[in-house]
Design a protein around this motif. Structure first.
Motif, short mmCIF file in Angstrom:
data_model
loop_
_atom_site.label_atom_id
_atom_site.label_comp_id
_atom_site.label_asym_id
_atom_site.label_seq_id
_atom_site.Cartn_x
_atom_site.Cartn_y
_atom_site.Cartn_z
N ASP A 163 -6.46 -7.60 8.39
CA ASP A 163 -5.54 -6.62 7.83
C ASP A 163 -6.05 -6.01 6.53
O ASP A 163 -5.38 -5.15 5.95
CB ASP A 163 -4.17 -7.26 7.58
CG ASP A 163 -3.49 -7.68 8.88
OD1 ASP A 163 -3.78 -7.04 9.92
OD2 ASP A 163 -2.68 -8.62 8.85
N ARG A 239 -6.33 0.72 8.72
CA ARG A 239 -5.78 -0.20 9.72
C ARG A 239 -6.47 0.09 11.04
O ARG A 239 -7.00 1.17 11.25
CB ARG A 239 -4.27 -0.02 9.86
CG ARG A 239 -3.48 -0.51 8.66
CD ARG A 239 -2.00 -0.26 8.82
NE ARG A 239 -1.24 -0.74 7.67
CZ ARG A 239 0.03 -0.47 7.44
NH1 ARG A 239 0.70 0.30 8.29
NH2 ARG A 239 0.65 -0.94 6.37
N GLN A 240 -6.45 -0.89 11.93
CA GLN A 240 -7.04 -0.71 13.26
C GLN A 240 -6.06 -1.22 14.30
O GLN A 240 -6.24 -2.30 14.87
CB GLN A 240 -8.40 -1.43 13.36
CG GLN A 240 -9.19 -1.06 14.60
CD GLN A 240 -10.54 -1.74 14.66
OE1 GLN A 240 -10.74 -2.79 14.02
NE2 GLN A 240 -11.48 -1.16 15.39
N PRO A 241 -5.03 -0.43 14.59
CA PRO A 241 -4.01 -0.89 15.55
C PRO A 241 -4.57 -1.08 16.94
O PRO A 241 -4.11 -1.96 17.68
CB PRO A 241 -2.97 0.23 15.51
CG PRO A 241 -3.71 1.43 14.99
CD PRO A 241 -4.75 0.91 14.07
N TYR A 245 -9.59 3.60 13.92
CA TYR A 245 -9.04 3.29 12.62
C TYR A 245 -8.02 4.35 12.21
O TYR A 245 -8.13 5.53 12.59
CB TYR A 245 -10.14 3.23 11.56
CG TYR A 245 -11.11 2.08 11.74
CD1 TYR A 245 -10.78 0.80 11.35
CD2 TYR A 245 -12.37 2.31 12.29
CE1 TYR A 245 -11.67 -0.26 11.51
CE2 TYR A 245 -13.27 1.27 12.47
CZ TYR A 245 -12.91 -0.02 12.07
OH TYR A 245 -13.79 -1.05 12.24
N THR A 246 -7.03 3.93 11.45
CA THR A 246 -6.07 4.86 10.85
C THR A 246 -5.98 4.54 9.37
O THR A 246 -6.37 3.45 8.91
CB THR A 246 -4.68 4.72 11.49
OG1 THR A 246 -4.17 3.39 11.24
CG2 THR A 246 -4.73 4.98 12.99
N ALA A 248 -4.20 3.34 6.11
CA ALA A 248 -3.08 2.42 5.86
C ALA A 248 -1.94 3.12 5.15
O ALA A 248 -0.77 2.80 5.37
CB ALA A 248 -3.57 1.23 5.03
N GLN A 253 -2.28 9.20 6.46
CA GLN A 253 -2.36 9.26 7.92
C GLN A 253 -1.64 10.48 8.47
O GLN A 253 -2.01 11.01 9.53
CB GLN A 253 -1.75 7.98 8.52
CG GLN A 253 -1.82 7.90 10.03
CD GLN A 253 -3.23 7.98 10.59
OE1 GLN A 253 -4.19 7.59 9.94
NE2 GLN A 253 -3.37 8.48 11.80
#
Length: 299
Positions: A163, A239-241, A245-246, A248, A253
């Motif tokens: 995270d 983040r890497q849901p 990647y996006t 955070a 975003q």
């Protein structure tokens, strides 16, 4: 025989508006007309307030001919630029048909980019890919298959795990050669070439599904959007849901695709690109003049 993509899955075309949204807009316009609010500026304000879309005003833009382009004139009124419509300089260039323009465009770009820059270009449908990419830069994403240039080699460099992820400081190095190509271009020369090729851009814009607006309006709006990109200080957390990647930070975003690309380049590179874009935008505006109709008596 190769099957042509339908409008619903053609990556060069923007996503179609939702039918319900347009039905509401039509009903709203009819109601406003019935109530006597047909004055254009007020109507645009009401439409934007209800639908989140700016009202579209009539535009005049000549459609380029296959070999001898007529002057391209576009009514343009971005609120951040001027209060009166702007007119592009007339293009006197003898232009090829849009479908046969790649060799001509590459030749003209050769004097602007040099060999390293030409190698960066996608060789086919340059004008169409350029116009589609400009449009998508202000949307949530830009499909790489419509880019007029090859993607930067390699993948996004990330530091941390789980995270706790961030864009690695050395990720900016991936963009350095391309930033040098861009910032070495004379903004005045780039502006003159844009006006020269504009009739082709306008034709591509219309063929991509925008018959009632001018590409120059969109281009100026996208330039303004890029110049407003956030400039994150310090580590840019990710983040890497799933696979991709996006950011955070939800605000980052939610930024348009063009702003996200700038933020991935690193702060120094982002500021260098913005500095060049400001010079280019100024070079464009100094060559545009208020449209004659804007100051005509009785208008």
């Amino acid at each position: 025989m190769r099957r042509m993509p339908s409008p619903s899955n053609d990556p060069l075309r923007p996503p179609p508006p939702r039918r319900i949204g347009w039905m509401v807009a039509v009903l709203l316009i009819l109601a406003l007309l019935a109530l006597g609010y047909a004055e254009r500026d007020r109507l645009s304000t009401w439409i934007e307030a209800w639908t989140g879309r700016a009202g579209v005003s009539p535009l005049t833009a000549s459609t380029p001919q296959a070999s001898n382009s007529a002057p391209a004139v576009a009514s343009s009124r971005p609120s951040h630029i001027a209060s009166a419509p702007l007119q592009l300089p007339a293009s006197t260039a003898m232009l090829p048909a849009l479908g046969d323009s790649d060799a001509f465009v590459r030749r003209e770009l050769g004097g602007l980019l040099g060999k390293p820059g030409l190698a960066w270009l996608v060789p086919h449908r340059l004008i169409v890919h350029f116009v589609a990419t400009v449009d998508n830069l202000a949307r949530p994403m830009v499909p790489t298959q419509v880019w007029p240039v090859h993607p930067v080699p390699g993948t996004l460099r990330v530091t941390g795990q789980g995270d706790i992820l961030a864009i690695a400081p050395d990720n900016a190095q991936r963009y350095t050669p391309y930033i040098r190509i861009l910032t070495a271009i004379d903004p005045q020369h780039a502006a003159r070439l844009y006006f020269q090729l504009y009739p082709l851009c306008e034709q591509a814009w219309r063929e991509l599904g925008h018959p009632h607006s001018a590409f120059n309006d969109r281009f100026l709006a996208v330039l303004a959007s890029l110049l407003q990109a956030p400039e994150p200080q310090g580590a840019v957390m990710l983040r890497q849901p799933k696979v991709l990647y996006t950011y955070a930070d939800p605000a980052l975003q939610a930024s348009p695709a063009g702003q996200k690309i700038l933020m991935r380049m690193g702060l120094e590179n982002e500021r260098a690109v913005k500095a060049w874009l400001r010079q280019f935008r100024q070079a464009l505006l100094t060559q545009m003049q208020p449209a004659a109709s804007a100051s005509s008596p009785g208008r």
